[in-house]
Design an enzyme around this catalytic site. Structure first.
Site, PDB file in Angstrom:
ATOM      1  N   HIS A   1       0.665  -1.257   0.054  1.00  0.00           N
ATOM      2  CA  HIS A   1       0.107  -0.022  -0.060  1.00  0.00           C
ATOM      3  C   HIS A   1       0.974   1.254   0.033  1.00  0.00           C
ATOM      4  O   HIS A   1       0.261   2.306  -0.198  1.00  0.00           O
ATOM      5  CB  HIS A   1      -0.947   0.311   1.432  1.00  0.00           C
ATOM      6  CG  HIS A   1      -0.289   0.303   2.451  1.00  0.00           C
ATOM      7  ND1 HIS A   1      -0.072  -0.563   3.469  1.00  0.00           N
ATOM      8  CD2 HIS A   1      -0.021   1.471   3.056  1.00  0.00           C
ATOM      9  CE1 HIS A   1       0.488  -0.243   4.619  1.00  0.00           C
ATOM     10  NE2 HIS A   1       0.614   1.253   4.177  1.00  0.00           N
TER      11      HIS A   1
ATOM     12  N   ASP B   1       0.578  -7.689   1.567  1.00  0.00           N
ATOM     13  CA  ASP B   1       0.652  -6.259   1.657  1.00  0.00           C
ATOM     14  C   ASP B   1       2.333  -6.042   1.586  1.00  0.00           C
ATOM     15  O   ASP B   1       2.700  -5.243   2.476  1.00  0.00           O
ATOM     16  CB  ASP B   1       0.074  -5.536   2.789  1.00  0.00           C
ATOM     17  CG  ASP B   1       0.026  -4.216   2.736  1.00  0.00           C
ATOM     18  OD1 ASP B   1       0.260  -3.549   1.512  1.00  0.00           O
ATOM     19  OD2 ASP B   1      -0.057  -3.360   3.642  1.00  0.00           O
TER      20      ASP B   1
ATOM     21  N   SER C   1       4.687   2.916   7.815  1.00  0.00           N
ATOM     22  CA  SER C   1       4.540   1.626   6.970  1.00  0.00           C
ATOM     23  C   SER C   1       5.500   1.024   6.135  1.00  0.00           C
ATOM     24  O   SER C   1       6.185   1.999   5.301  1.00  0.00           O
ATOM     25  CB  SER C   1       3.007   1.926   6.106  1.00  0.00           C
ATOM     26  OG  SER C   1       1.960   2.012   7.010  1.00  0.00           O
TER      27      SER C   1
END
Length: 461
Positions: free
Chosen positions: A124, A154, A228
């Site tokens: 993402h 992911d 992230s």
């Protein structure tokens, strides 16, 4: 003369009496006081520890891990193109008119895993990017090439053209323990080289919704937007997870964050390097997650799969895989996601109170006919997705469900979600099957029909 002798004797006798009285009455009291003072200094009650000594022995030094990792965590900047719609132009001229393109810039973190520039990050973080730039801790900038992505976990793999870089080695996420110290290293809010510390709060955490690995490491190390794709490391500086999500109602850290375990991330990266795609391994069983058992209950076994050939039976309760305890469905998914098709695992099952140990050769999910709810599912090619303008979904290859046939669902339809759970890979069907026992419990379907139109069906058909 006699008088002097008498006075001397009296004085001598008086001194003797005084000395005797002193030794008898006064000296012991002083000695007792001294003994009391000595005891007050040296005595420790049995229920008291020397806290200073304990603190010194148990102190954890984070500096070694921080120094080993801070230069191996990079800043990822992605640029993508968005379209701003003009509602007025669409009103008069129709859909697609009046759109204005603009550039969107997003940031995140990444982890160097080799000296020649391979970088692991979250999918993402780089999704839909047209341009990727990497900034090292020393401010050097590089253009990055996208090697491959895996939406289900992911995870994405990037490459920069550089040599002799700082990098982090993979640790064993299965060996981590709840309560163990962990460091999160990343670039929150564009603050480069940020290190936070916490403990591992839980393992095998299922976040629900559309998160498909279902086996996250939970930590209370502070993680915020921009973290992230960054590193979760142990006190030795080994990579034990890729920071991926936070649990928050505000979008910022409020207590817990979640990381993809390193054993899963490593396996995904190896597949992306070798094949450009991820091959998924399965036992070949269906699980009933609603059964209250100490493990996971096998509700069905697919024919000619590894589980079938190894002797796993309907009604077995899987309690261990490779001697790792399995308490819930998420634990089983975590173990299988970290394995490749063709690998052998040792599965321990409870069969009617008797423990059995079976060696199972894992099957590849694409080799199986994945069927549930009277639907046979197939995967969508990238060209098919582009044609339908969808990012995911599964193809209906065959349908034997009368209720769904009455709705008009036919082979060639694309199912996007079942009960609000996105189905983008065949492995997603197993997750839905574990949550929905039969087609009678399907409450909502989102599909794309043969004309390319999206339709939603809710219970009541």
């Amino acid at each position: 003369m006699k008088q002097n002798i008498k006075l001397f004797i009296v004085a001598l006798l008086g001194g003797f009496i005084s000395l005797t009285l002193y030794n008898t009455l006064i000296s012991p009291e002083k000695e007792q006081v001294n003994q009391t003072e000595t005891q007050a200094v040296n005595h420790f009650p049995v229920y008291t520890n020397n806290s200073k000594l304990v603190a010194a022995e148990s102190a954890v030094d984070f500096t070694t891990a921080a120094e080993a990792t801070v230069n191996a965590v990079v800043h990822v900047t992605n640029t993508s193109v968005g379209v701003q719609q003009d509602p007025l132009a669409q009103l008069f001229f129709g859909q697609g008119y009046g759109g204005r393109e603009y550039k969107k810039v997003g940031t995140g973190s990444g982890v160097l895993i080799s000296p020649d520039g391979y970088i692991i990050t979250n999918n993402h973080v780089i999704d839909n990017a047209t341009d990727l730039e990497i900034v090292l801790n020393n401010k050097e900038r590089y253009k990055a090439e996208l090697i491959g992505t895996d939406k289900a976990t992911d995870i994405a793999l990037l490459k920069i053209d550089a040599q002799d870089l700082h990098y982090i080695t993979f640790g064993d996420s299965d060996a981590t323990k709840i309560g163990e110290w962990a460091l999160a290293v990343g670039n929150p809010y564009n603050l480069t080289s940020t290190v936070t510390a916490g403990i591992i709060s839980a393992k095998g955490r299922d976040l629900g919704g559309n998160n498909r690995i279902e086996s996250y490491i939970q930590t209370d190390a502070a993680v915020n937007p921009g973290n992230s794709g960054g590193a979760l490391v142990n006190t030795r500086g080994e990579l034990i997870g890729i920071n991926t999500a936070i649990s928050s109602q505000t979008g910022s850290f409020v207590g817990y964050s979640f990381a993809v375990p390193s054993n899963i991330a490593k396996r995904v990266v190896e597949d992306l390097m070798e094949n450009g795609m991820v091959k998924r391994a399965v036992l070949g069983v269906s699980i009933d997650a609603e059964k209250d058992v100490n493990g996971v209950y096998v509700s069905d076994v697919s024919k000619d799969t590894g589980a079938d050939k190894a002797g796993i039976e309907k009604g077995d309760v899987i309690t261990k895989v490779n001697n790792v305890a399995i308490h819930k469905f998420a634990d089983l998914v975590g173990q299988l996601t970290a394995k490749r098709p063709g690998e052998e695992v040792i599965v321990t099952v409870d069969r009617d109170g008797s423990e059995k140990t079976l060696k199972v050769k894992l099957s590849e999910i694409n080799d199986l006919i994945t069927e549930a709810f009277g639907i046979q599912f197939g995967t969508l090619s990238d060209a098919h997705k582009k044609k339908l303008e969808v990012n995911g979904g599964l193809l209906v290859k065959k349908i034997n469900n009368n209720d769904l046939q009455k709705l008009g669902i036919r082979p060639g339809y694309v199912i996007l979600s079942i009960n609000n759970i996105n189905v983008d890979a065949l492995s997603d069907v197993d997750k839905v099957k574990s949550m929905v026992k039969s087609s009678e419990k399907i409450n909502k379907l989102v599909v794309v029909n043969l004309n390319g139109t999206k339709e939603t069906f809710s219970r009541g058909w």
